[in-house]
Write a protein that holds these residues in place. Structure first.
Motif, PDB file in Angstrom:
ATOM      1  N   TYR A   1       0.812  -1.220  -0.254  1.00 19.35           N
ATOM      2  CA  TYR A   1      -0.210   0.054   0.137  1.00 19.35           C
ATOM      3  C   TYR A   1       0.881   1.238  -0.051  1.00 19.35           C
ATOM      4  CZ  TYR A   1      -3.237   3.741   1.514  1.00 19.35           C
ATOM      5  OH  TYR A   1      -3.886   4.859   1.755  1.00 19.35           O
ATOM      6  N   LEU A   2       1.918   1.262   0.939  1.00 20.56           N
ATOM      7  CA  LEU A   2       2.825   2.466   0.990  1.00 20.56           C
ATOM      8  C   LEU A   2       3.647   2.817  -0.344  1.00 20.56           C
ATOM      9  CD1 LEU A   2       3.731   2.282   4.765  1.00 20.56           C
ATOM     10  CD2 LEU A   2       2.238   3.845   3.765  1.00 20.56           C
ATOM     11  N   THR A   3       4.085   1.663  -0.836  1.00 17.94           N
ATOM     12  CA  THR A   3       5.082   1.780  -1.843  1.00 17.94           C
ATOM     13  C   THR A   3       4.299   2.054  -3.105  1.00 17.94           C
ATOM     14  OG1 THR A   3       5.103  -0.702  -2.240  1.00 17.94           O
ATOM     15  CG2 THR A   3       7.089   0.551  -0.905  1.00 17.94           C
ATOM     16  N   GLY A   4       3.148   1.458  -3.436  1.00 20.77           N
ATOM     17  CA  GLY A   4       2.124   1.876  -4.323  1.00 20.77           C
ATOM     18  C   GLY A   4       1.755   3.097  -4.165  1.00 20.77           C
TER      19      GLY A   4
ATOM     20  N   TYR B   1       7.740   7.131   5.722  1.00 17.06           N
ATOM     21  CA  TYR B   1       9.024   7.905   5.220  1.00 17.06           C
ATOM     22  C   TYR B   1      10.023   6.668   4.537  1.00 17.06           C
ATOM     23  CZ  TYR B   1       8.476  12.255   7.511  1.00 17.06           C
ATOM     24  OH  TYR B   1       7.912  13.555   8.241  1.00 17.06           O
ATOM     25  N   LEU B   2      10.005   5.607   4.870  1.00 10.47           N
ATOM     26  CA  LEU B   2      10.649   4.521   4.429  1.00 10.47           C
ATOM     27  C   LEU B   2      10.382   4.245   2.849  1.00 10.47           C
ATOM     28  CD1 LEU B   2      11.598   2.183   7.291  1.00 10.47           C
ATOM     29  CD2 LEU B   2      12.933   3.353   5.839  1.00 10.47           C
ATOM     30  N   ALA B   3       8.965   4.329   2.953  1.00 10.26           N
ATOM     31  CA  ALA B   3       8.327   3.897   1.535  1.00 10.26           C
ATOM     32  C   ALA B   3       8.534   5.103   0.592  1.00 10.26           C
ATOM     33  CB  ALA B   3       6.797   3.884   1.875  1.00 10.26           C
ATOM     34  N   ALA B   4       8.441   6.221   1.019  1.00 15.57           N
ATOM     35  CA  ALA B   4       8.834   7.805   0.211  1.00 15.57           C
ATOM     36  C   ALA B   4      10.202   7.297  -0.397  1.00 15.57           C
ATOM     37  CB  ALA B   4       8.731   8.900   0.958  1.00 15.57           C
ATOM     38  N   GLY B   5      11.165   7.037   0.370  1.00 18.97           N
ATOM     39  CA  GLY B   5      12.527   6.758  -0.140  1.00 18.97           C
ATOM     40  C   GLY B   5      12.452   5.565  -1.035  1.00 18.97           C
ATOM     41  N   PHE B   6      11.708   4.575  -0.773  1.00 18.49           N
ATOM     42  CA  PHE B   6      11.679   3.389  -1.572  1.00 18.49           C
ATOM     43  C   PHE B   6      11.286   3.736  -2.929  1.00 18.49           C
ATOM     44  CE2 PHE B   6       9.564  -0.162  -3.773  1.00 18.49           C
ATOM     45  CZ  PHE B   6      10.485  -1.337  -3.515  1.00 18.49           C
TER      46      PHE B   6
ATOM     47  N   PHE C   1      12.609  -3.260   4.120  1.00 18.13           N
ATOM     48  CA  PHE C   1      12.961  -1.685   3.593  1.00 18.13           C
ATOM     49  C   PHE C   1      14.557  -1.365   3.638  1.00 18.13           C
ATOM     50  CE2 PHE C   1       8.306  -0.190   4.414  1.00 18.13           C
ATOM     51  CZ  PHE C   1       8.210   0.353   3.425  1.00 18.13           C
ATOM     52  N   LEU C   2      15.132  -1.804   4.532  1.00 13.03           N
ATOM     53  CA  LEU C   2      16.590  -1.340   4.519  1.00 13.03           C
ATOM     54  C   LEU C   2      17.327  -2.272   3.490  1.00 13.03           C
ATOM     55  CD1 LEU C   2      17.289  -0.904   8.215  1.00 13.03           C
ATOM     56  CD2 LEU C   2      16.835   0.901   6.455  1.00 13.03           C
TER      57      LEU C   2
ATOM     58  N   PHE D   1       9.480  14.913  -0.578  1.00 11.69           N
ATOM     59  CA  PHE D   1       9.824  14.921   0.808  1.00 11.69           C
ATOM     60  C   PHE D   1       8.981  16.100   1.629  1.00 11.69           C
ATOM     61  CE2 PHE D   1      12.117  17.233   4.298  1.00 11.69           C
ATOM     62  CZ  PHE D   1      12.402  16.271   5.102  1.00 11.69           C
ATOM     63  N   PHE D   2       8.634  17.096   0.873  1.00 12.21           N
ATOM     64  CA  PHE D   2       7.851  18.189   1.338  1.00 12.21           C
ATOM     65  C   PHE D   2       6.307  17.679   1.553  1.00 12.21           C
ATOM     66  CE2 PHE D   2       4.832  21.665   0.523  1.00 12.21           C
ATOM     67  CZ  PHE D   2       5.272  22.412   1.588  1.00 12.21           C
ATOM     68  N   PHE D   3       5.905  16.961   0.605  1.00 12.15           N
ATOM     69  CA  PHE D   3       4.506  16.356   0.831  1.00 12.15           C
ATOM     70  C   PHE D   3       4.576  15.661   2.046  1.00 12.15           C
ATOM     71  CE2 PHE D   3       1.742  12.970   0.101  1.00 12.15           C
ATOM     72  CZ  PHE D   3       0.320  13.445  -0.297  1.00 12.15           C
ATOM     73  N   THR D   4       5.573  14.672   2.188  1.00 10.28           N
ATOM     74  CA  THR D   4       5.543  13.461   3.255  1.00 10.28           C
ATOM     75  C   THR D   4       5.585  14.353   4.750  1.00 10.28           C
ATOM     76  OG1 THR D   4       6.449  12.041   1.736  1.00 10.28           O
ATOM     77  CG2 THR D   4       6.463  11.366   4.080  1.00 10.28           C
ATOM     78  N   SER D   5       6.510  15.223   4.690  1.00  8.62           N
ATOM     79  CA  SER D   5       6.629  15.909   5.865  1.00  8.62           C
ATOM     80  C   SER D   5       5.708  16.815   6.254  1.00  8.62           C
ATOM     81  CB  SER D   5       8.047  16.497   6.052  1.00  8.62           C
ATOM     82  OG  SER D   5       8.120  17.311   4.818  1.00  8.62           O
TER      83      SER D   5
END
Length: 513
Positions: A54-57, A128-133, A186-187, A103-107
Motif C-alpha cells: 500500500y505504502l510503496t504503491g 518515510y521509508l516508503a517515500a525513499g523506496f 525496507f533497509l 519529501f515536502f509532501f510527506t513531511s
C-alpha cells in the motif's frame, strides 16, 4: 542505397541481440524472483506485506504524477542524441526537484497530522521509508533507461543480474536467521538500490557517458529543455493527475474497506503478475529507442515493421505465462504465500491476466511517445480513469454503500477490465498512423488468450488428479506439458504466437555466432 540497407540490417541485428540478451538475463531474473517471492510474503505475513504494498504503491503513483512521464520524454530525446550532456544535467536538476517535492509532501502531511487519513493505520516511520523506496525505484529506472539509450544494455543487464544474485543471498540469510521483518525488508531494498545506482554510474562513466561531466547549463539551455519537456509532458498533466487520484483512490478504498490483509492479498497477486511481465518488460525501452530513431528519420514503414515483428510475439509470451498462472492459481499461492494467503485465490486468478495487456499497453504507449501523440494518449487516459473510479467503488465498497465488498478480487477485476479497454483504445487510434490492422490484432488477442487458457486448463485437469498429494510436482509437470503443447502448436500454426512462417528459423539464427 545498399549502404543504408546494410546499416539498417546491422541496426536490426544489434537490436535483436540486445533484446535476446535482456530476455536471457530476465529469465535468470525470473528464477531469482520466484525464489524471492516464496520467502518475502510468507516471512512478512499478509498484514505487513499489505502495508508494504500500500505504502510503496502510493508513492509510486505520486512520483509518476510529479514527473509527468518526463522520464519517457527524456529517454526519447537522449536516444536521439546520446551526446547531449546538457540534457543529462538538466534532468538531474529536475530529479532533485521531484525528490524535494516528495519529501515536502510527506513531511507536511506528518506535521499537519494528515497522514492518519492518507495512510490510515500506518506507522510514520514506514511512510518515510516508503517515500525513499519510491524515489530510489524511480531513479534506478531512469539510469537503466539511460544505459539503454547509450547502447550499454548488455553491461547494464550484467549489473542487474549481479544485484539480483547478491540480493537473493542476502534475503535467504535474513530469512534463515529470522531477521526479516518490515523494517529490515525496507533497509534490504535500500542496500540493493544503492548498489545498482553505483553500478550504473560506473558503467556509464566507463562507456564515456559521465553523469557528472562539467557542462555549462545556461539559463537559455534550461528554458530550451524546459520548453521541450513542457511541450512533451503538459498534455499529460490532467490525465496524470486524474490517473494518480484514481489509482491512489483504489488502494485507499481497499485499505479503508477491507484492511491491510486484503491489501496483502492484492499485493501478492500483483507481484505474481509482475513475474509474468518480466520477460516482455525488457522489450519496452529497447523498442521505444528504435521507435524514437525511426520516427526522427520519418520512416513510418520501418516503424510498422517493428510493430508487427515484435509486439504480437511479446503479447503471446505474456499470455503464455499469465494463462498458466491463472489456471494454476491455487498451486502458485501455495508455493509463494503458504496457507496464510489461501483467501487470495480469486485475486491471483484474475490478476494473472493483467500482464498480458500491460505488455501491449507499454509497447503501444512507446509508439505514442516516440511520435509525440501525447494529447491523444492523455484523452484516452482521462476517459479510462473516469470509467474506472465508479467501477472500483462498486466492486470494493461494503454493502452499506451499495458495493459488492469483493476486496482484493474486486480490485483485480477492475484492473484487468480497465486495462483491456485502455490498451485496445490506444491500439485502435495508433493503428492508422502506422498502417496496421486493428481487427487483426484484436483477433490475435482473442485467439492467443483463448488457446493458451484452454491448453492450461486441459493440462491441469489431466495432471491434477494424478498428483493431488504432490502439488509442487504437479505444478512442474503441468508446466512442462503445457510448454510442449503450446510450442508444438505454435510451430505448426505460428500465427497463434504472433509469428509468421520463417520467424522461428530467423530467431534461432540470432543465437548463432
Amino acid at each position: 542505397m545498399p549502404l543504408l540497407k546494410k546499416m539498417s540490417s546491422r541496426t536490426t541485428d544489434s537490436f535483436n541481440k540486445r533484446y535476446l540478451y535482456k530476455l536471457t538475463t530476465n529469465f535468470a531474473g525470473l528464477l531469482i524472483g520466484l525464489i524471492s517471492q516464496t520467502i518475502i510474503p510468507r516471512s512478512l505475513g499478509p498484514r505487513a506485506y499489505g502495508d508494504f504494498n500500500y505504502l510503496t504503491g502510493f508513492f509510486s503513483q505520486l512520483i509518476s504524477f510529479l514527473e509527468l512521464n518526463t522520464s519517457t520524454g527524456y529517454f526519447t530525446m537522449l536516444s536521439k542524441n546520446p551526446q547531449d550532456s546538457r540534457l543529462v544535467r538538466f534532468y538531474m536538476l529536475f530529479g532533485i526537484l521531484v525528490c524535494l517535492a516528495v519529501f515536502f509532501f510527506t513531511s507536511s502531511s506528518h506535521i499537519m497530522s494528515l497522514h492518519m487519513y492518507i495512510w490510515p493505520g500506518e506507522q510514520i516511520g514506514f511512510i518515510y521509508l516508503a517515500a525513499g523506496f519510491g524515489l530510489f525505484t524511480w531513479i534506478t529506472q531512469i539510469l537503466s533507461q539511460m544505459a539503454d539509450a547509450y547502447g550499454l544494455t548488455v553491461t547494464a543487464e550484467k549489473a542487474k543480474m549481479l544485484q539480483r544474485l547478491l540480493g537473493l543471498c542476502l534475503l535467504v540469510w535474513l530469512f534463515v536467521s529470522g531477521k526479516l521483518d518490515l523494517t529490515v525488508f525496507f533497509l534490504y531494498n535500500y542496500a540493493l538500490f544503492i548498489f545498482l545506482l553505483a553500478a550504473f554510474i560506473f558503467i556509464m562513466q566507463r562507456g564515456g557517458f559521465s553523469l557528472f561531466k562539467r557542462t555549462e547549463l545556461t539559463a537559455h539551455h534550461v528554458r530550451l529543455y524546459a520548453r521541450e519537456s513542457y511541450t512533451y509532458g503538459h498534455p499529460l498533466f490532467v490525465s496524470g493527475l486524474i490517473g494518480m487520484v484514481a489509482n491512489i483512490f483504489d488502494m485507499w478504498l481497499l485499505q479503508v474497506m477491507s484492511g491491510s490483509v486484503e491489501q496483502g492479498f492484492f499485493g501478492l497477486s500483483t507481484q505474481i503478475g509482475a513475474l509474468c511481465f518480466l520477460f516482455t518488460g525488457a522489450m519496452t525501452p529497447l523498442l521505444m529507442r528504435e521507435f524514437s530513431i525511426v520516427h526522427a528519420e520519418n520512416d513510418i514503414g520501418r516503424m510498422n515493421r517493428l510493430f508487427e515483428k515484435y509486439i504480437p510475439p511479446m503479447f503471446s509470451i505474456a499470455a503464455f505465462f499469465s494463462c498458466f498462472v491463472s489456471i494454476n492459481a491455487g498451486k502458485v499461492i501455495h508455493i509463494f504465500g503458504s496457507k496464510q494467503y489461501d483467501a487470495a485465490l480469486w485475486a491471483v486468478t484474475v490478476m494473472a491476466f493483467y500482464p498480458i495487456h500491460q505488455t501491449y499497453g507499454q509497447l503501444v504507449a512507446s509508439a505514442y511517445f516516440a511520435m509525440g501523440k501525447t494529447t491523444l494518449y492523455r484523452n484516452i487516459g482521462i476517459f479510462v480513469s473516469a470509467v474506472g473510479v465508479p467501477m472500483s467503488f462498486f466492486l470494493i465498497a461494503s454493502p452499506e454503500y451499495l458495493g459488492a465488498s469483493a476486496g482484493a478480487a474486486g480490485l483485480a477485476i477492475k484492473m484487468v477490465v480497465i486495462n483491456i479497454i485502455s490498451v485496445n483504445a490506444l491500439l485502435f487510434y495508433i493503428s492508422k498512423p502506422i498502417g496496421i490492422s486493428f481487427v487483426h490484432y484484436l483477433r490475435h488477442q482473442a485467439l492467443c488468450i483463448g488457446f493458451m487458457t484452454v491448453t492450461a486448463y486441459v493440462t491441469a485437469i489431466i495432471i491434477d488428479p494424478l498428483t493431488k498429494d504432490h502439488m509442487i510436482t504437479g505444478f512442474l509437470i503441468s508446466g512442462i506439458i503445457y510448454t510442449i503443447a503450446v510450442s508444438a502448436f505454435a510451430f505448426f500454426i505460428p500465427s497463434v504466437a504472433g509469428l509468421k512462417k520463417g520467424d522461428i528459423q530467423n530467431i534461432l539464427k540470432t543465437f548463432r555466432p
